[in-house]
Design a protein around this motif. Structure first.
Motif, PDB file in Angstrom:
ATOM      1  N   LEU A  69       0.822  -1.208   0.000  1.00  0.00           N
ATOM      2  CA  LEU A  69       0.000   0.000   0.000  1.00  0.00           C
ATOM      3  C   LEU A  69       0.858   1.260   0.000  1.00  0.00           C
ATOM      4  CD1 LEU A  69      -2.871  -0.965   2.478  1.00  0.00           C
ATOM      5  CD2 LEU A  69      -3.014  -0.701  -0.001  1.00  0.00           C
ATOM      6  N   ALA A  70       1.971   1.228   0.720  1.00  0.00           N
ATOM      7  CA  ALA A  70       2.858   2.396   0.745  1.00  0.00           C
ATOM      8  C   ALA A  70       3.405   2.680  -0.647  1.00  0.00           C
ATOM      9  CB  ALA A  70       3.991   2.162   1.741  1.00  0.00           C
ATOM     10  N   GLU A  71       3.729   1.631  -1.395  1.00  0.00           N
ATOM     11  CA  GLU A  71       4.194   1.827  -2.777  1.00  0.00           C
ATOM     12  C   GLU A  71       3.095   2.426  -3.636  1.00  0.00           C
ATOM     13  OE1 GLU A  71       5.923  -1.565  -4.596  1.00  0.00           O
ATOM     14  OE2 GLU A  71       7.235  -2.041  -2.900  1.00  0.00           O
ATOM     15  N   TRP A  72       1.868   1.954  -3.453  1.00  0.00           N
ATOM     16  CA  TRP A  72       0.758   2.507  -4.219  1.00  0.00           C
ATOM     17  C   TRP A  72       0.549   3.986  -3.894  1.00  0.00           C
ATOM     18  CZ3 TRP A  72      -3.815  -1.570  -4.047  1.00  0.00           C
ATOM     19  CH2 TRP A  72      -3.333  -2.800  -4.499  1.00  0.00           C
ATOM     20  N   ARG A  98       5.628   2.859  11.254  1.00  0.00           N
ATOM     21  CA  ARG A  98       5.228   4.256  11.475  1.00  0.00           C
ATOM     22  C   ARG A  98       5.463   5.082  10.216  1.00  0.00           C
ATOM     23  NH1 ARG A  98       8.400   8.575  13.230  1.00  0.00           N
ATOM     24  NH2 ARG A  98       7.270  10.288  14.245  1.00  0.00           N
ATOM     25  N   GLU A  99       6.585   4.872   9.572  1.00  0.00           N
ATOM     26  CA  GLU A  99       6.887   5.616   8.340  1.00  0.00           C
ATOM     27  C   GLU A  99       5.860   5.315   7.260  1.00  0.00           C
ATOM     28  OE1 GLU A  99      10.471   5.779   4.997  1.00  0.00           O
ATOM     29  OE2 GLU A  99      10.856   4.957   6.999  1.00  0.00           O
ATOM     30  N   HIS A 100       5.506   4.029   7.112  1.00  0.00           N
ATOM     31  CA  HIS A 100       4.512   3.656   6.103  1.00  0.00           C
ATOM     32  C   HIS A 100       3.131   4.214   6.444  1.00  0.00           C
ATOM     33  CE1 HIS A 100       7.232   1.509   3.761  1.00  0.00           C
ATOM     34  NE2 HIS A 100       6.984   0.249   4.109  1.00  0.00           N
ATOM     35  N   LEU A 101       2.765   4.177   7.719  1.00  0.00           N
ATOM     36  CA  LEU A 101       1.455   4.686   8.113  1.00  0.00           C
ATOM     37  C   LEU A 101       1.337   6.185   7.853  1.00  0.00           C
ATOM     38  CD1 LEU A 101       0.812   2.728  11.439  1.00  0.00           C
ATOM     39  CD2 LEU A 101      -0.429   2.489   9.291  1.00  0.00           C
ATOM     40  N   VAL A 102       2.388   6.923   8.098  1.00  0.00           N
ATOM     41  CA  VAL A 102       2.369   8.361   7.828  1.00  0.00           C
ATOM     42  C   VAL A 102       2.195   8.610   6.335  1.00  0.00           C
ATOM     43  CG1 VAL A 102       3.715  10.484   7.918  1.00  0.00           C
ATOM     44  CG2 VAL A 102       3.712   8.928   9.873  1.00  0.00           C
ATOM     45  N   THR A 103       2.909   7.842   5.523  1.00  0.00           N
ATOM     46  CA  THR A 103       2.768   7.968   4.067  1.00  0.00           C
ATOM     47  C   THR A 103       1.340   7.675   3.629  1.00  0.00           C
ATOM     48  OG1 THR A 103       5.073   7.337   3.712  1.00  0.00           O
ATOM     49  CG2 THR A 103       3.576   7.078   1.850  1.00  0.00           C
TER      50      THR A 103
END
Length: 725
Positions: free
Chosen positions: A579-582, A626-631
């Protein structure tokens, strides 16, 4: 000075309520775009699902999930597994968390994770296996060969306990105490297995029974597996049938006797020794005579133990066994009985536990389909009482929990699958009528009826896949109706519980993922109905492909729901990374789908059902998570803006994104794992071009008392600090 509003001190006048945005202006679209949107909605969202708020839709989805799970238990959980296995007695039953089917014990609860296409047995599973396994000569021979050979074949028929023997031989051979033992997933192509998927000195069972392509290239297959095993100094036991071509290292499996298996399992179930009076019972001895499948012996032990614990008799436990149940159903469906009663039995089997009016109408409709044009269905001089039909069908009427009449429930839910099987296998002349009847039920306005009809169709696919494929699956795959896409997904969900059709269905899903919009819509839904968890490495690329190719709101919503359904401890890291890549990519469909998925996963923080909290991750993973969730939050909040649409995002704004984020902010001090993410989102406001919208909403949340003055200052300070820097 900044023209943006600034918060007041506690003693000052609070911020004025901000003016409400004007949705009408934000919603203006060029005529052509508006026409396309309306046409798309007509074709795809005929039920108006997307018009409902997310919270209502998710509640409805929860109800649907419970209904599906209960119905699948009727069709599989307490009945014969699939196809002709039911005749052979290869039971598939769920009791006390453990399932025994053919050669393999399926254990309840979460087992140890493997990597890629392999799964490990957990310590508790190995303990159970050791307690219930009946030692055979072939187990010792197999363990001896494994000392020198990396790959050994174990020849035997399905249902003979081969897999258990393979595991026990591997456990006895293990060179190191901590070496894992498990199996290669049935869906994995053995020629695609790599050494990186195996563990050092691990042991694995691989079933290639019935795969015709492996017969033609047996030597190449075993050479490949030997090379793969050598990479990790691992061992592989390959399960084959008696007709498999000769290989260098092979053992012929000698199956244990059913009465031995029964005694071991009964002892396990009763935490001691099997009572002598039970093993000597005439009915039990008769049931365990030659020809009894091992799975039936296991199930009999579990049913007898349950009867003894509950103070019941052995006769009742014996009556529910597959062979007896099948004989009973054959008698009930014999031509000597009135056609209306037989149709009623079929109606109850397919629509078990639905209202009596619904089942009765469906049964009479089947009677009409079966009738000759000149046949008089109802004799006005003779009325049948519903109670007589219910008694004939071995069912009962129970009050509806909502006070709406009564519901009809089979006395044994395991009869549902047996009735379907006997009707299809033993009465071929009614097959066309049965298919036409199920097709009509699929058009029923009640979703519960449609789900049960689709599951029945999927169950029939395990008996004759080509017929069901041509009659239903392929027709649904060219439909523009969302309802048909769901029907196909539900049917596939039921069919996938039968091992022998799994390879064909997985190939079909892979093919359809690159197909038309309708086929992609089916795949997007099907992967969320159970198979996506086990097939996560297939599901994620397929879902990405669908989101890339489809701009349809219903398809994007289906992909996001599937990602929510398959999200769990074993898949969380892969899904979050995907999802972070998307979210950071430039494709509008991927970005919007990622925003929808995050909104679903992040909801429920107020009632402790949210699964996306930072605390769900281990200490080592939290920084990355945390980094991915912020993104993901940054992307979702941008996709939820009304006043202006951010570059690279298409489709209507996702209203729920800001609502769910407001819930996170409101739970700042009460829900662990929320604070670090919320703070980081405000700190990254400038990077995500969200300073203005966040400040706007922060003032609104203050006025709604979602945040107090100290929290208002703190979050606003995070934005100012990054603004100054």
């Amino acid at each position: 000075m900044s023209a943006e509003p600034t918060p007041q001190e506690p003693g000052d006048r609070p911020p004025e309520e901000p003016a409400k945005p004007e949705p009408a202006k934000a919603g203006k679209e060029p005529p052509a775009e508006k026409a396309r949107a309306e046409t798309s909605r007509e074709i795809e969202d005929e039920d108006g699902e997307l018009d409902l708020p997310l919270r209502e839709r998710m509640a409805a989805e929860d109800e649907e999930r419970h209904l599906r799970e209960a119905n699948l238990r009727d069709l599989y959980g307490d009945g014969p597994r699939a196809g002709r296995d039911a005749v052979a007695g290869s039971a598939y039953r769920v009791r006390s968390g453990n399932i025994y089917h053919a050669d393999r014990i399926f254990f309840g609860g979460k087992g140890e994770e493997g990597r890629g296409g392999v799964v490990h047995l957990a310590p508790s599973q190995r303990e159970l296996l050791d307690r219930v396994y009946v030692r055979t000569v072939s187990c010792g021979r197999l363990a001896e060969l494994l000392r020198d050979e990396p790959v050994v074949a174990l020849r035997g028929g399905r249902g003979s306990g081969r897999r258990d023997t393979g595991w026990m031989a591997l456990l006895g051979f293990r060179r190191t105490e901590g070496a894992p033992v498990g199996w290669v997933r049935d869906s994995v192509n053995p020629l695609d297995l790599t050494g990186e998927e195996l563990d050092e000195t691990g042991g694995y069972v691989l079933d290639v029974t019935g795969r015709t392509w492996t017969r033609a290239s047996a030597d190449g297959l075993f050479q490949h597996l030997a090379a793969v095993a050598a990479v990790r100094n691992a061992r592989i036991v390959v399960l084959v049938d008696q007709g498999f071509p000769g290989v260098v290292s092979a053992v012929d499996h000698d199956a244990p006797l059913p009465d031995q298996v029964f005694e071991r399992w009964l002892s396990w179930e009763l935490d001691g020794v099997a009572p002598v009076d039970v093993t000597a019972h005439d009915g039990v001895r008769e049931h365990l005579k030659e020809g009894c499948a091992l799975a039936d012996a296991v199930q009999l032990a579990k049913d007898v133990a349950e009867a003894l614990r509950g103070g019941g008799g052995l006769d009742n436990a014996l009556a529910g066994q597959p062979r007896r149940l099948r004989a009973q159903v054959c008698a009930l469906l014999s031509p000597e009985h009135d056609v209306r009663r037989r149709c009623f039995l079929l109606g109850v089997a397919v629509l078990n536990e639905l209202p009596s009016v619904t089942i009765t109408r469906a049964a009479l409709r089947l009677t009409e389909i079966l009738a000759d044009p000149d046949h008089v269905l109802v004799d006005p001089e003779s009325w049948d009482a519903l109670s007589e039909w219910v008694s004939y069908a071995q069912a009962s009427q129970v009050p509806d929990e909502h006070g709406q009449g009564s519901r009809i429930r089979l006395s044994r839910s395991s009869m549902a699958s047996v009735v379907l099987e006997v009707a299809w296998q033993e009465h071929p002349t009614i097959r066309e009528a049965l298919l036409a009847w199920l097709g009509r039920l699929c058009e029923h306005p009640d979703q519960a009826v449609r789900i049960k009809a689709a599951h029945a169709i999927g169950r029939l696919a395990t008996y004759d896949f080509d017929v069901i494929d041509g009659e239903f699956l392929r027709r649904w795959s060219v439909s523009g109706r969302t309802r048909d896409h769901w029907l196909a997904a539900w049917a596939i969900e039921a069919a996938l519980l039968s091992p022998h059709v799994v390879p064909r269905l997985l190939d079909r899903l892979r093919e359809w993922a690159a197909g038309s919009a309708a086929k992609q819509a089916i795949v997007a839904r099907a992967y969320g109905l159970g198979v996506g968890v086990e097939q996560i490495d297939r599901a994620l690329p397929a879902l990405r492909q669908i989101a890339l190719r489809s701009s349809r709101p219903t398809t994007q919503d289906a992909v996001s729901r599937t990602l929510m359904e398959i999200y769990g401890p074993g898949t969380a890291s892969k899904i979050l990374s995907e999802l972070a890549e998307w979210a950071v990519g430039g494709h509008p469909g991927l970005r919007r789908t990622a925003a929808l998925a995050l909104t679903r996963l992040a909801s429920g923080v107020e009632n402790d059902t949210c699964r996306l909290l930072l605390t769900e991750f281990t200490g080592e993973e939290r920084g990355w998570a945390r980094e991915h969730l912020v993104t993901l939050w940054g992307n979702a909040l941008r996709c939820g803006l009304f006043a202006r649409r951010p570059t690279g995002v298409t489709g209507s704004p996702i209203r729920a994104a800001w609502d769910v984020f407001a819930e996170w902010v409101a739970n700042w001090g009460t829900t662990p794992g929320v604070r670090p993410v919320v703070e980081a989102v405000f700190e990254a406001a400038g990077h995500h071009h969200l300073r203005g919208p966040l400040r706007f909403h922060l003032r609104h949340w203050y006025l709604r008392r979602i945040v107090d003055i100290p929290l208002y200052h703190r979050l606003d300070h995070h934005m100012k600090r990054t603004e100054d820097s």
